[in-house]
Design a protein around this motif. Sequence first.
Motif, PDB file in Angstrom:
ATOM      1  N   LEU A 148       0.832  -1.190   0.000  1.00  0.00           N
ATOM      2  CA  LEU A 148       0.000   0.000   0.000  1.00  0.00           C
ATOM      3  C   LEU A 148       0.869   1.243   0.000  1.00  0.00           C
ATOM      4  CD1 LEU A 148      -3.196   1.002   0.987  1.00  0.00           C
ATOM      5  CD2 LEU A 148      -1.666   1.899   2.752  1.00  0.00           C
ATOM      6  N   TYR A 149       0.457   2.236  -0.777  1.00  0.00           N
ATOM      7  CA  TYR A 149       1.078   3.559  -0.754  1.00  0.00           C
ATOM      8  C   TYR A 149      -0.035   4.572  -0.527  1.00  0.00           C
ATOM      9  CZ  TYR A 149       3.132   7.953  -2.280  1.00  0.00           C
ATOM     10  OH  TYR A 149       3.536   9.264  -2.333  1.00  0.00           O
ATOM     11  N   TYR A 150       0.167   5.470   0.439  1.00  0.00           N
ATOM     12  CA  TYR A 150      -0.849   6.470   0.783  1.00  0.00           C
ATOM     13  C   TYR A 150      -0.181   7.832   0.907  1.00  0.00           C
ATOM     14  CZ  TYR A 150      -4.364   8.941   3.622  1.00  0.00           C
ATOM     15  OH  TYR A 150      -5.278   9.852   4.105  1.00  0.00           O
ATOM     16  N   ARG A 151      -0.756   8.832   0.287  1.00  0.00           N
ATOM     17  CA  ARG A 151      -0.247  10.208   0.355  1.00  0.00           C
ATOM     18  C   ARG A 151      -1.313  11.105   0.944  1.00  0.00           C
ATOM     19  NH1 ARG A 151      -0.473  14.627  -3.373  1.00  0.00           N
ATOM     20  NH2 ARG A 151       1.162  16.169  -2.981  1.00  0.00           N
ATOM     21  N   ASN A 152      -0.964  11.777   2.034  1.00  0.00           N
ATOM     22  CA  ASN A 152      -1.851  12.745   2.661  1.00  0.00           C
ATOM     23  C   ASN A 152      -1.631  14.098   1.985  1.00  0.00           C
ATOM     24  OD1 ASN A 152      -2.806  14.841   4.510  1.00  0.00           O
ATOM     25  ND2 ASN A 152      -3.047  13.195   6.014  1.00  0.00           N
ATOM     26  N   LYS A 153      -2.608  14.565   1.232  1.00  0.00           N
ATOM     27  CA  LYS A 153      -2.446  15.803   0.464  1.00  0.00           C
ATOM     28  C   LYS A 153      -2.412  17.036   1.362  1.00  0.00           C
ATOM     29  CE  LYS A 153      -4.602  14.309  -3.867  1.00  0.00           C
ATOM     30  NZ  LYS A 153      -5.686  14.587  -4.840  1.00  0.00           N
ATOM     31  N   THR A 154      -3.151  16.998   2.444  1.00  0.00           N
ATOM     32  CA  THR A 154      -3.200  18.147   3.340  1.00  0.00           C
ATOM     33  C   THR A 154      -1.849  18.374   4.008  1.00  0.00           C
ATOM     34  OG1 THR A 154      -5.545  17.682   3.785  1.00  0.00           O
ATOM     35  CG2 THR A 154      -4.395  19.167   5.300  1.00  0.00           C
ATOM     36  N   LEU A 155      -1.249  17.299   4.498  1.00  0.00           N
ATOM     37  CA  LEU A 155       0.037  17.395   5.186  1.00  0.00           C
ATOM     38  C   LEU A 155       1.221  17.332   4.224  1.00  0.00           C
ATOM     39  CD1 LEU A 155      -0.698  14.963   8.171  1.00  0.00           C
ATOM     40  CD2 LEU A 155      -0.713  17.470   8.226  1.00  0.00           C
ATOM     41  N   THR A 205      -3.650  -7.304  -9.352  1.00  0.00           N
ATOM     42  CA  THR A 205      -4.879  -6.550  -9.106  1.00  0.00           C
ATOM     43  C   THR A 205      -4.508  -5.319  -8.283  1.00  0.00           C
ATOM     44  OG1 THR A 205      -6.265  -8.538  -9.155  1.00  0.00           O
ATOM     45  CG2 THR A 205      -7.180  -6.589  -8.080  1.00  0.00           C
ATOM     46  N   VAL A 206      -4.805  -4.143  -8.830  1.00  0.00           N
ATOM     47  CA  VAL A 206      -4.388  -2.883  -8.207  1.00  0.00           C
ATOM     48  C   VAL A 206      -5.554  -1.899  -8.213  1.00  0.00           C
ATOM     49  CG1 VAL A 206      -2.854  -0.881  -8.427  1.00  0.00           C
ATOM     50  CG2 VAL A 206      -1.969  -3.173  -8.845  1.00  0.00           C
ATOM     51  N   LEU A 207      -5.687  -1.160  -7.125  1.00  0.00           N
ATOM     52  CA  LEU A 207      -6.680  -0.099  -7.043  1.00  0.00           C
ATOM     53  C   LEU A 207      -5.971   1.227  -6.819  1.00  0.00           C
ATOM     54  CD1 LEU A 207      -9.833   0.502  -6.803  1.00  0.00           C
ATOM     55  CD2 LEU A 207      -9.400   0.606  -4.338  1.00  0.00           C
ATOM     56  N   ALA A 208      -6.372   2.241  -7.593  1.00  0.00           N
ATOM     57  CA  ALA A 208      -5.881   3.612  -7.391  1.00  0.00           C
ATOM     58  C   ALA A 208      -7.085   4.465  -7.024  1.00  0.00           C
ATOM     59  CB  ALA A 208      -5.215   4.137  -8.655  1.00  0.00           C
ATOM     60  N   TRP A 209      -6.940   5.286  -5.997  1.00  0.00           N
ATOM     61  CA  TRP A 209      -8.064   6.083  -5.491  1.00  0.00           C
ATOM     62  C   TRP A 209      -7.533   7.452  -5.117  1.00  0.00           C
ATOM     63  CZ3 TRP A 209     -11.697   4.077  -0.987  1.00  0.00           C
ATOM     64  CH2 TRP A 209     -12.741   4.981  -0.806  1.00  0.00           C
ATOM     65  N   GLN A 210      -8.179   8.485  -5.655  1.00  0.00           N
ATOM     66  CA  GLN A 210      -7.756   9.849  -5.369  1.00  0.00           C
ATOM     67  C   GLN A 210      -8.951  10.674  -4.921  1.00  0.00           C
ATOM     68  OE1 GLN A 210      -4.739  13.080  -7.263  1.00  0.00           O
ATOM     69  NE2 GLN A 210      -6.002  11.996  -8.729  1.00  0.00           N
ATOM     70  N   SER A 211      -8.795  11.377  -3.800  1.00  0.00           N
ATOM     71  CA  SER A 211      -9.833  12.283  -3.321  1.00  0.00           C
ATOM     72  C   SER A 211      -9.201  13.657  -3.122  1.00  0.00           C
ATOM     73  CB  SER A 211     -10.437  11.766  -2.012  1.00  0.00           C
ATOM     74  OG  SER A 211      -9.533  11.961  -0.945  1.00  0.00           O
ATOM     75  N   SER A 212      -9.966  14.581  -2.558  1.00  0.00           N
ATOM     76  CA  SER A 212      -9.422  15.917  -2.310  1.00  0.00           C
ATOM     77  C   SER A 212      -8.380  15.908  -1.193  1.00  0.00           C
ATOM     78  CB  SER A 212     -10.548  16.878  -1.935  1.00  0.00           C
ATOM     79  OG  SER A 212     -11.221  16.420  -0.765  1.00  0.00           O
ATOM     80  N   SER A 213      -8.389  14.867  -0.349  1.00  0.00           N
ATOM     81  CA  SER A 213      -7.496  14.842   0.807  1.00  0.00           C
ATOM     82  C   SER A 213      -6.424  13.764   0.764  1.00  0.00           C
ATOM     83  CB  SER A 213      -8.308  14.665   2.095  1.00  0.00           C
ATOM     84  OG  SER A 213      -9.042  13.449   2.060  1.00  0.00           O
ATOM     85  N   PHE A 214      -6.573  12.769  -0.105  1.00  0.00           N
ATOM     86  CA  PHE A 214      -5.566  11.707  -0.138  1.00  0.00           C
ATOM     87  C   PHE A 214      -5.432  11.094  -1.527  1.00  0.00           C
ATOM     88  CE2 PHE A 214      -9.459   9.265   0.774  1.00  0.00           C
ATOM     89  CZ  PHE A 214      -9.346   8.215  -0.127  1.00  0.00           C
ATOM     90  N   PHE A 248       2.263  10.349  10.686  1.00  0.00           N
ATOM     91  CA  PHE A 248       2.632  11.624  10.086  1.00  0.00           C
ATOM     92  C   PHE A 248       3.016  12.657  11.147  1.00  0.00           C
ATOM     93  CE2 PHE A 248      -0.809   9.785   7.428  1.00  0.00           C
ATOM     94  CZ  PHE A 248      -0.033   9.429   6.322  1.00  0.00           C
ATOM     95  N   VAL A 249       3.747  13.670  10.702  1.00  0.00           N
ATOM     96  CA  VAL A 249       4.035  14.821  11.557  1.00  0.00           C
ATOM     97  C   VAL A 249       2.839  15.766  11.397  1.00  0.00           C
ATOM     98  CG1 VAL A 249       5.651  16.683  12.060  1.00  0.00           C
ATOM     99  CG2 VAL A 249       6.497  14.509  11.158  1.00  0.00           C
ATOM    100  N   VAL A 250       1.893  15.665  12.306  1.00  0.00           N
ATOM    101  CA  VAL A 250       0.624  16.357  12.164  1.00  0.00           C
ATOM    102  C   VAL A 250       0.693  17.814  12.621  1.00  0.00           C
ATOM    103  CG1 VAL A 250      -1.801  16.379  12.864  1.00  0.00           C
ATOM    104  CG2 VAL A 250      -0.664  14.195  12.407  1.00  0.00           C
ATOM    105  N   SER A 251       1.307  18.057  13.756  1.00  0.00           N
ATOM    106  CA  SER A 251       1.367  19.431  14.306  1.00  0.00           C
ATOM    107  C   SER A 251       2.777  19.728  14.788  1.00  0.00           C
ATOM    108  CB  SER A 251       0.360  19.601  15.445  1.00  0.00           C
ATOM    109  OG  SER A 251       0.518  18.580  16.412  1.00  0.00           O
ATOM    110  N   PRO A 252       3.697  20.027  13.872  1.00  0.00           N
ATOM    111  CA  PRO A 252       5.083  20.310  14.272  1.00  0.00           C
ATOM    112  C   PRO A 252       5.157  21.561  15.129  1.00  0.00           C
ATOM    113  CG  PRO A 252       4.740  20.908  11.974  1.00  0.00           C
ATOM    114  CD  PRO A 252       3.506  20.172  12.420  1.00  0.00           C
ATOM    115  N   PRO A 253       6.090  21.594  16.087  1.00  0.00           N
ATOM    116  CA  PRO A 253       6.219  22.778  16.932  1.00  0.00           C
ATOM    117  C   PRO A 253       6.684  23.989  16.120  1.00  0.00           C
ATOM    118  CG  PRO A 253       8.020  21.234  17.326  1.00  0.00           C
ATOM    119  CD  PRO A 253       7.040  20.533  16.452  1.00  0.00           C
ATOM    120  N   SER A 254       6.220  25.150  16.503  1.00  0.00           N
ATOM    121  CA  SER A 254       6.606  26.376  15.797  1.00  0.00           C
ATOM    122  C   SER A 254       6.903  27.467  16.811  1.00  0.00           C
ATOM    123  CB  SER A 254       5.492  26.817  14.847  1.00  0.00           C
ATOM    124  OG  SER A 254       4.286  27.048  15.572  1.00  0.00           O
ATOM    125  N   TYR A 255       7.528  28.547  16.323  1.00  0.00           N
ATOM    126  CA  TYR A 255       7.873  29.654  17.211  1.00  0.00           C
ATOM    127  C   TYR A 255       7.507  30.989  16.581  1.00  0.00           C
ATOM    128  CZ  TYR A 255      11.913  30.042  14.097  1.00  0.00           C
ATOM    129  OH  TYR A 255      12.723  30.183  12.983  1.00  0.00           O
TER     130      TYR A 255
END
Length: 255
Positions: A148-155, A205-214, A248-255
């Motif tokens: 499986l390969y998954y890409r989070n578009k938002t992050l 057998t392969v499935l490709a799926w694309q949405s607005s977020s992934f 994922f690195v969801v909320s990295p620290p910032s300054y």
Amino acid sequence: MRYSLRERVGKVLLARRPKSLLYAMVVSDMKLVTLVRPRKHSLHPSDLHLLFGMVSSRVFATGEHWTPVCFPRFNDQGFLHVYINYIATGVALVLVSADRDSFFAMTQCREHVCDDLATDDLLQRLADAAAQRALHPRELGVAGLLQLYYRNKTLVQHFGTRFAESVGDAQMRRIINTYKRLRLHMNKGGQKPLRIIYHRSAADTVLAWQSSSFELYAAVDPSMEVKSMIRLVNTVLEWIDKEEDHLFVVSPPSY
């Protein structure tokens, strides 16, 4: 990696940030553990990719390194300066500054960071994480998944499993090439871009799926029917949503 470990490492970097530091990150086996950044700016993924390529080079595997780097998406007309030091096996500390004369400040920062990470065995836990292999498909709680390969578009981050033991080299190359072809088909654009593509041949057998977020690509047992494959992928999506903080690195620290 557990979210609690990422969070603690991020807090150490933030607490030890010298004034001249723009970005600080820990990279484990070419994977981002955490990133400290300015609140209103983050490094573009293509610039991070450039940086990771440097970190993976044998040239930087030992000792302390201080080198100018042009990050095109940050500023294609200038240079930032990068400090690289492997603080444990497979674990690199990367510090980015706009001040070319801040090498000694970066060295001092690394010393403080290593001292802090040595408490509660954080440094050892990072080294242990770097030594781990990618997840096996069965660890996602489903049967029949080959990869499986998954890409989070938002992050703008991605996650992938290794291939199941039953997949040989020839099939592995074939599946990867199929992923590439399906991605090209989905990204052609037009008024009605394709969102789901089901590919079935005598061997794969392969499935490709694309949405607005992934974006997702899954290879399954060739004998699996379409309905079973859809159920499998939905189960995987639920698992990814539940484990997002760890993957994922969801909320990295910032300054």
